[in-house]
Write an enzyme that holds these catalytic residues in place. Structure first.
Site, PDB file in Angstrom:
ATOM      1  N   SER A  59       0.816  -1.188   0.247  1.00 56.24           N
ATOM      2  CA  SER A  59       0.231   0.011  -0.078  1.00 56.24           C
ATOM      3  C   SER A  59       1.113   0.838   0.239  1.00 56.24           C
ATOM      4  O   SER A  59       0.452   2.580   0.231  1.00 56.24           O
ATOM      5  CB  SER A  59      -0.947   0.345   1.477  1.00 56.24           C
ATOM      6  OG  SER A  59      -2.034  -1.221   1.345  1.00 56.24           O
ATOM      7  N   LYS A  62      -0.070   3.494  -2.458  1.00 57.80           N
ATOM      8  CA  LYS A  62      -0.799   4.489  -2.279  1.00 57.80           C
ATOM      9  C   LYS A  62      -0.479   5.776  -2.396  1.00 57.80           C
ATOM     10  O   LYS A  62      -1.508   7.169  -2.611  1.00 57.80           O
ATOM     11  CB  LYS A  62      -1.981   4.669  -1.524  1.00 57.80           C
ATOM     12  CG  LYS A  62      -2.708   3.135  -1.826  1.00 57.80           C
ATOM     13  CD  LYS A  62      -3.517   3.863  -0.074  1.00 57.80           C
ATOM     14  CE  LYS A  62      -4.359   1.576  -0.655  1.00 57.80           C
ATOM     15  NZ  LYS A  62      -3.674   0.162  -0.625  1.00 57.80           N
ATOM     16  N   SER A 119      -6.680   3.004   4.317  1.00 55.50           N
ATOM     17  CA  SER A 119      -5.562   2.244   3.547  1.00 55.50           C
ATOM     18  C   SER A 119      -7.128   1.757   2.246  1.00 55.50           C
ATOM     19  O   SER A 119      -6.748   0.220   2.093  1.00 55.50           O
ATOM     20  CB  SER A 119      -4.651   1.232   3.810  1.00 55.50           C
ATOM     21  OG  SER A 119      -3.819   1.356   2.865  1.00 55.50           O
TER      22      SER A 119
END
Length: 385
Positions: A59, A62, A119
């Site tokens: 993640s 991101k 997230s």
């Protein structure tokens, strides 16, 4: 060189190397596959291991998605209050979620919070579809932006970070992305300091930021966690602490492939604390202060002021600030014109004979060409010189 001189030179060189090594603070043992500590205030690498080894970003992906979303906000392609539809594709995303569905139209700002704090892969895809028109086009934009930022070892295959062939990066590239995100979007990076968030109608238990350091260290204000089976537990943490004569000093720690949520937080904290204590920041020049004002030939002005639009700060091993030395390297002669911001020379900073940092110097003001007579006179002077 005779045999006696050679015999003496070898141990002397070894002692010099040992002395240099002794001057460089040794980082603590970090229990992770790779790590990096970057001083954004001084623009210096303080420590790292396996920083160019390809890893899965999970993640941490991101951060690039956010970069493009923030850029779309700045260019007014989207706005924070705009309500976006939730596609079937976004709704069905596996992994971490914000828990939005196709019956909702969610404001951009809430989707950003859902992507950052929770997230949420669903929020991430909804944003990617809005900015790129499709996930596939958005991924193309991600790779184009990575290239533009100089992230030479990064390839994106999706906006959320789920495992995919070719979806890799490095600690070095992540440091570039994190630094540019902080520098380029100061109006939006405050979302990374949010400890809790949930969208109305979604589970209360899903409201806590997974970055444990936000709850442990008041100087930490970001940045992003990541985890997949392949990537392990990852954390990019950033802290800002105030120091006399320097002001706010920001460090970014990157810990990749730790064994647990707690381990990534502990190792990141260890790295940040070490960076702040093992190195001291020294401000050499203020923002827009002339480091040197050399003579200019064939110009409307006689000199050009060289410096930086930002303060010139260096990080040196604690206790060595008094040994700093500087040297300006520039072309000679300097012949106008010079545009404001044009790179003209370099400030070389060393400590005890060891290089510390090279700082590019730019023209703080434009210097136009002189008139015909002025140029002719300086041409004659240069010829005589």
């Amino acid at each position: 060189m005779n045999r006696i001189a050679k015999a003496l030179a070898a141990p002397l060189l070894a002692l010099m190397c040992l002395a240099a090594a002794a001057q460089t603070p040794q980082p603590p043992e970090i229990a992770a596959r790779s790590y990096l500590l970057w001083d954004t205030t001084a623009n210096q690498l303080l420590a790292g291991r396996e920083i160019d080894t390809p890893v899965e970003p999970a993640s941490l992906t991101k951060l690039m998605t956010a970069y493009l979303v923030f850029d779309a906000l700045r260019s007014k392609k989207i706005d924070l209050q705009q309500r976006l539809p939730v596609s079937e594709r976004a709704w069905k995303m596996p992994g971490s979620r914000m828990f939005i569905d196709p019956k909702m139209k969610v404001p951009v700002e809430d989707l950003i919070k859902g992507m950052i704090v929770q997230s949420g892969n669903d929020a991430t895809v909804a944003l990617a579809e809005a900015v790129g028109g499709s996930v596939e086009r958005f991924v193309e934009l991600m790779n184009e932006q990575a290239k533009a930022l100089g992230m030479k070892s990064t390839g994106y295959r999706n906006p959320e970070g789920l495992t995919a062939p070719g979806h890799t990066t490095t600690a070095r590239d992540l440091s570039i992305l994190a630094t540019r995100l902080l520098q380029d979007f100061p109006d939006y990076v405050g979302y990374y300091a949010l400890k809790k968030y949930r969208y109305e109608g979604t589970p209360t238990a899903n409201d806590t930021n997974r970055n444990m350091l936000l709850f442990r260290d008041p100087t930490v204000d970001g940045l992003k966690t990541g985890h997949t089976e392949a990537a392990g537990y990852c954390l990019i943490a950033t802290a800002r602490r105030d120091f006399p004569n320097v002001g706010g000093r920001r460090l970014v720690s990157i810990v990749l492939g730790a064994s647990s949520e707690n381990a990534r937080a502990n190792e990141s904290q260890k790295l940040l604390n070490w960076g702040y204590t093992a190195f001291e920041a020294v401000k050499l020049f203020d923002a827009n202060q002339a480091v040197v004002s050399p003579e200019v030939w064939k110009g409307a002005q006689n000199v050009v002021k060289l410096g930086r639009p930002q303060a010139v700060v260096v990080a040196v091993p604690a206790g060595t600030a008094s040994r700093l030395q500087t040297q300006v390297v520039r072309p000679d002669p300097l012949v106008a014109p010079f545009a404001k911001g044009q790179a003209v020379g370099t400030l070389k900073v060393s400590a005890g004979g060891q290089p510390v940092l090279d700082v590019p110097l730019v023209a703080l003001e434009a210097v136009e060409q002189a008139g015909v007579l002025g140029r002719a006179w300086d041409a004659l002077r240069l010829w005589i010189k």
